[in-house]
Design an enzyme around this catalytic site. Structure first.
Site, PDB file in Angstrom:
ATOM      1  N   VAL A   1     -16.692   3.411   5.631  1.00  0.00           N
ATOM      2  CA  VAL A   1     -15.220   4.391   5.935  1.00  0.00           C
ATOM      3  C   VAL A   1     -14.511   3.419   6.168  1.00  0.00           C
ATOM      4  O   VAL A   1     -14.567   1.829   6.059  1.00  0.00           O
ATOM      5  CB  VAL A   1     -15.518   4.669   7.713  1.00  0.00           C
ATOM      6  CG1 VAL A   1     -14.306   5.068   8.349  1.00  0.00           C
ATOM      7  CG2 VAL A   1     -16.759   6.076   7.715  1.00  0.00           C
ATOM      8  N   CYS A   2     -13.361   3.403   5.556  1.00  0.00           N
ATOM      9  CA  CYS A   2     -12.301   2.223   5.735  1.00  0.00           C
ATOM     10  C   CYS A   2     -11.780   1.586   6.618  1.00  0.00           C
ATOM     11  O   CYS A   2     -12.096   0.466   6.817  1.00  0.00           O
ATOM     12  CB  CYS A   2     -11.200   2.665   4.786  1.00  0.00           C
ATOM     13  SG  CYS A   2      -9.491   1.514   4.773  1.00  0.00           S
ATOM     14  N   PHE A   3     -11.918   2.298   7.765  1.00  0.00           N
ATOM     15  CA  PHE A   3     -11.274   1.681   9.026  1.00  0.00           C
ATOM     16  C   PHE A   3     -11.706   1.256  10.402  1.00  0.00           C
ATOM     17  O   PHE A   3     -11.926   0.772  11.154  1.00  0.00           O
ATOM     18  CB  PHE A   3     -10.388   3.176  10.395  1.00  0.00           C
ATOM     19  CG  PHE A   3      -9.121   2.967   9.389  1.00  0.00           C
ATOM     20  CD1 PHE A   3      -7.998   2.541  10.012  1.00  0.00           C
ATOM     21  CD2 PHE A   3      -8.583   3.876   8.480  1.00  0.00           C
ATOM     22  CE1 PHE A   3      -6.385   2.538   9.073  1.00  0.00           C
ATOM     23  CE2 PHE A   3      -7.555   4.089   7.676  1.00  0.00           C
ATOM     24  CZ  PHE A   3      -6.484   3.680   8.123  1.00  0.00           C
TER      25      PHE A   3
ATOM     26  N   LYS B   1      -7.173  -2.089  14.672  1.00  0.00           N
ATOM     27  CA  LYS B   1      -6.922  -1.274  13.029  1.00  0.00           C
ATOM     28  C   LYS B   1      -6.303  -0.653  13.730  1.00  0.00           C
ATOM     29  O   LYS B   1      -7.223   0.650  13.730  1.00  0.00           O
ATOM     30  CB  LYS B   1      -8.363  -1.718  11.676  1.00  0.00           C
ATOM     31  CG  LYS B   1      -7.518  -1.267  10.513  1.00  0.00           C
ATOM     32  CD  LYS B   1      -8.997  -1.233  10.289  1.00  0.00           C
ATOM     33  CE  LYS B   1      -8.873  -0.803   8.131  1.00  0.00           C
ATOM     34  NZ  LYS B   1      -9.601  -1.512   7.475  1.00  0.00           N
TER      35      LYS B   1
ATOM     36  N   GLY C   1     -13.512   5.036   2.362  1.00  0.00           N
ATOM     37  CA  GLY C   1     -13.034   6.323   2.281  1.00  0.00           C
ATOM     38  C   GLY C   1     -11.914   6.342   3.431  1.00  0.00           C
ATOM     39  O   GLY C   1     -12.243   5.774   4.348  1.00  0.00           O
TER      40      GLY C   1
END
Length: 278
Positions: free
Chosen positions: A149-151, A165, A82
């Site tokens: 969560v993507c990050f 990141k 996400g």
């Protein structure tokens, strides 16, 4: 020697469905030989939570929170996790799998394309570098992400500054074409981001949120001066041209092309079947 000419499209802020539909349409047109490779910049109106192609909405996403924040919601055609698209520059790259400069493996092609993003960070005076998992433990963590969560963690060749990141990307390959798109964070509202996902308990949520601060960071948190969206666009425009050794030619979509994109947006990316299907 003449550089290869790619198209450049800055589509500005668009709806979530239009954004995903335009990426898909560009992939279609490139696969049919109608257009050269493309770099596209875009934004989101409204701010949007996008989820990866394989994510399970019911299990992972708090749709009430998405609604309460007035966010858009869309499933991407690419994998990954996400992403809250709010204070960021979103990019996409569309290029043939058999392009002479494109390696055959996903991770290596990812590195080549991301060279453009790397150079963009350097244009902004930030010492970005590629994350390469070094240990078996780090490598296996990539295969089994703990968070929606993507990050939350850098994957192979993700962009990192000071160990955290700064850009998250995802890739799909269809019809002989690579589509890679991703987020370059200018600012980040962590409270809002973490309110959009489901957790086993508040304790787990708090733990992941505090761990997240050590893993991801937005440009304006680490830059010595405030960087605007326009500055970021200019830096990454130059970055892609330099990193991929190409010339970028600005392009505006025709009425006919826009109609095709809007059709895909309505039929696929606005449909519950697509967005909630998994």
């Amino acid at each position: 020697m003449n550089k290869e000419v790619w198209r450049f499209i800055d589509s500005g802020n668009c709806s979530p469905s239009f954004n995903m539909a335009l990426d898909e349409a560009l992939l279609d047109w490139h696969s049919e030989g109608k257009i050269p490779p493309v770099i596209r910049f875009y934004g989101w109106d409204p701010a949007t939570l996008s989820i990866g192609y394989f994510q399970k909405v019911e299990k992972e996403i708090d749709l009430e929170a998405v609604k309460a924040h007035g966010l858009g919601f869309v499933r991407r055609p690419t994998g990954g996790r996400g992403v809250l698209h709010e204070h960021e520059l979103t990019y996409s790259v569309i290029v043939s799998e058999d392009h002479p400069e494109m390696p055959k493996t996903v991770t290596e092609a990812y590195r080549v394309i991301s060279e453009g993003i790397l150079k963009g960070f350097h244009q902004l005076g930030l010492e970005a570098y590629f994350a390469v998992p070094r240990t078996d433990e780090e490598r296996s963590a990539l295969k089994n992400p703990r968070s929606a969560v993507c990050f939350d963690a850098p994957s192979w060749y993700e962009l990192v500054v000071e160990g955290r990141k700064v850009a998250g990307s995802a890739q799909t390959r269809q019809k002989g074409v690579i589509l890679q798109h991703g987020s370059i964070l200018l600012d980040l509202d962590e409270d809002k981001l973490f309110s959009l996902f489901k957790y086993p308990s508040e304790r787990v949520k708090d733990r992941m949120k505090s761990a997240f601060k050590n893993k991801a960071v937005a440009i304006n948190e680490i830059s010595s001066r405030r960087i605007t969206l326009e500055e970021a666009k200019e830096a990454f425009y130059k970055g892609f041209a330099e990193g991929l050794n190409i010339e970028l030619q600005p392009y505006q979509l025709t009425e006919e092309e826009l109609a095709y994109v809007n059709k895909i947006a309505k039929e696929r990316y606005e449909s519950d079947e697509w967005n909630f299907k998994r």
